[in-house]
Design an enzyme around this catalytic site. Structure first.
Site, mmCIF file in Angstrom:
data_model
loop_
_atom_site.group_PDB
_atom_site.id
_atom_site.type_symbol
_atom_site.label_atom_id
_atom_site.label_comp_id
_atom_site.label_asym_id
_atom_site.label_seq_id
_atom_site.Cartn_x
_atom_site.Cartn_y
_atom_site.Cartn_z
ATOM 1 N N GLU A 226 43.217 -26.847 46.566
ATOM 2 C CA GLU A 226 41.999 -26.719 47.377
ATOM 3 C C GLU A 226 42.150 -25.667 48.466
ATOM 4 O O GLU A 226 41.216 -24.914 48.740
ATOM 5 C CB GLU A 226 41.610 -28.073 47.992
ATOM 6 C CG GLU A 226 41.076 -29.091 46.985
ATOM 7 C CD GLU A 226 39.808 -28.610 46.276
ATOM 8 O OE1 GLU A 226 39.153 -27.669 46.749
ATOM 9 O OE2 GLU A 226 39.476 -29.203 45.235
ATOM 10 N N TYR B 252 34.534 -29.318 53.818
ATOM 11 C CA TYR B 252 34.584 -29.228 52.360
ATOM 12 C C TYR B 252 35.905 -29.771 51.807
ATOM 13 O O TYR B 252 35.926 -30.625 50.916
ATOM 14 C CB TYR B 252 34.384 -27.784 51.863
ATOM 15 C CG TYR B 252 34.901 -27.667 50.450
ATOM 16 C CD1 TYR B 252 34.172 -28.184 49.396
ATOM 17 C CD2 TYR B 252 36.184 -27.154 50.191
ATOM 18 C CE1 TYR B 252 34.669 -28.176 48.101
ATOM 19 C CE2 TYR B 252 36.690 -27.138 48.903
ATOM 20 C CZ TYR B 252 35.931 -27.652 47.866
ATOM 21 O OH TYR B 252 36.438 -27.667 46.606
ATOM 22 N N ASP C 23 30.184 -27.325 48.382
ATOM 23 C CA ASP C 23 30.789 -25.994 48.439
ATOM 24 C C ASP C 23 29.728 -24.974 48.053
ATOM 25 O O ASP C 23 28.573 -25.323 47.815
ATOM 26 C CB ASP C 23 32.006 -25.911 47.504
ATOM 27 C CG ASP C 23 31.576 -25.723 46.074
ATOM 28 O OD1 ASP C 23 30.529 -26.285 45.690
ATOM 29 O OD2 ASP C 23 32.252 -25.001 45.325
ATOM 30 N N CYS D 260 25.511 -21.537 36.624
ATOM 31 C CA CYS D 260 24.556 -21.216 37.695
ATOM 32 C C CYS D 260 25.249 -20.304 38.707
ATOM 33 O O CYS D 260 25.364 -20.603 39.882
ATOM 34 C CB CYS D 260 24.075 -22.502 38.360
ATOM 35 S SG CYS D 260 22.602 -22.296 39.396
ATOM 36 N N CYS E 147 21.075 -19.066 32.426
ATOM 37 C CA CYS E 147 20.076 -20.131 32.329
ATOM 38 C C CYS E 147 19.863 -20.606 30.890
ATOM 39 O O CYS E 147 19.488 -21.756 30.657
ATOM 40 C CB CYS E 147 18.750 -19.661 32.931
ATOM 41 S SG CYS E 147 18.859 -19.230 34.688
ATOM 42 N N CYS F 17 22.005 -23.537 30.343
ATOM 43 C CA CYS F 17 22.059 -24.535 31.425
ATOM 44 C C CYS F 17 21.507 -25.880 30.946
ATOM 45 O O CYS F 17 20.410 -25.934 30.372
ATOM 46 C CB CYS F 17 21.272 -24.067 32.636
ATOM 47 S SG CYS F 17 21.333 -25.256 33.990
ATOM 48 N N CYS G 162 14.534 -27.142 36.150
ATOM 49 C CA CYS G 162 15.039 -26.355 37.271
ATOM 50 C C CYS G 162 13.852 -25.810 38.066
ATOM 51 O O CYS G 162 12.988 -25.120 37.519
ATOM 52 C CB CYS G 162 15.891 -25.186 36.766
ATOM 53 S SG CYS G 162 16.426 -24.059 38.082
#
Length: 316
Positions: free
Chosen positions: A43, A126, A144, A199, A206, A209, A215
């Site tokens: 992280e 985060y 995030d 995305c 798309c 997706c 959306c």
DNA sequence: AACACGTGGCC
DNA sequence: TGGCCAAGTGT
């Protein structure tokens, strides 16, 4: 019959988590046997840094420093050197400091609650939520840049999220989080991955997706961003100079004199001896002496470098 | 709240 | 080619 907000959210959960199950990357810090420390290190490394660049460095770190105590036992300079070219080397310093704190205050383990994690250097909202969620299975709202972008498009109908995280965004993220602990972890990982792989900021895919059918951004005809992201200045900045100096210090095994950083005074008569590539690169920048001094002072103040025998070296 | 902070790949 | 962008944090 129109589905209510609750049904709509549940449908999103199902579709995105199913997509993740079939399409997620096989990353080492996602394996079931990865330790909380391994997830913690990933992280920190992933802050503002692409996965592909983190992968090899993370593997080396895990081999060399499999526990917080192992890292804490070495100097911060070694952490900075092993950080290599991941960028933002202050993160290496903070990771070393976090390992030291874990060793001193948390029995050598990664703390499990977001509040405790937040007390560690280099850990913000985060990262605290991400580690509590991914390493300990806790129900925390992870937000995030990927998740913000998915929310902005799919739910709010905008091309990009606001420049900075807003209270409204946070409320939306909290409302979207599944009640069940395990489902919340899956949701956090899935939305983040959707933002990273589909995305995306530029040319989102798309067509593939899982939620393109509902959306809000697609429905609105994919309107352009309502603001222009300000670029990150680079050429001629202190950051560039700091980076070039750090590259020199990482490869140096003995203190580097300040005059060596400036470069040959007489460019018409360069030194006969070959000089290391990082030093040559710094010289090529032709940094004004005043700026070089300022950059060095900044590195010293940040504890990324220290004086030794009148020269500069990584903290050791 | 705006800014500083590394690095390198991509279109 | 060069600006954009990447699992943010600290001040």
């Amino acid at each position: 019959m129109e589905p209510g907000p609750q049904q709509a959210a549940e449908q999103l959960h199902t579709e995105i988590i199913s997509w993740f199950t079939a399409n997620s990357r096989d990353l080492p810090w996602r394996k079931p046997d990865c330790s909380p420390w391994g997830i913690f290190v990933s992280e920190i490394m992933l802050q503002q840094t692409p996965v592909v660049r983190v992968l090899p460095v993370w593997e080396l770190w895990m081999q060399r420093w499999p526990t917080p105590a192992a890292l804490a036992a070495e100097s911060s300079g070694e952490a900075v050197r092993a950080w290599d070219r991941l960028g933002y080397p202050r993160r290496a310093l903070r990771l070393h400091a976090a390992a030291t704190a874990m060793t001193a205050d948390f029995a050598g383990r990664v703390p499990e609650t977001a509040a405790e994690l937040l007390s560690l250097p280099g850990v913000g909202t985060y990262t605290a939520a991400a580690v509590a969620s991914f390493a300990f299975g806790q129900r925390e709202t992870v937000v995030d840049t990927n998740i913000r972008r998915v929310h902005a498009r799919a739910l709010t109908g905008k091309a990009l999220p606001a420049p900075a995280l807003t209270a409204a965004e946070m409320r939306l993220a909290v409302a979207l989080l599944p009640r069940d602990d395990a489902a919340s972890v899956a949701w956090n990982a899935s939305v983040m991955e959707l933002g990273a792989l589909v995305c995306t900021a530029r040319s989102p895919k798309c067509e593939v997706c899982p939620v393109r059918r509902h959306c809000a951004w697609v429905a609105a005809g994919k309107p352009a961003p309502d603001y222009v992201p300000k670029g990150q200045a680079w050429a001629g900045t202190d950051r560039q100079v700091r980076g070039a100096i750090m590259a020199v210090l990482r490869q140096a095994r003995t203190p580097v004199q300040r005059h060596a950083l400036i470069g040959p005074a007489d460019l018409a008569a360069p030194p006969a001896d070959p000089i290391p590539a990082p030093l040559a690169k710094l010289h090529a920048l032709k940094v004004p002496a005043e700026q070089l001094a300022r950059a060095v002072a900044g590195l010293l103040a940040d504890k990324l470098a220290e004086e030794h025998d009148g020269g500069l070296q990584l903290p050791g």
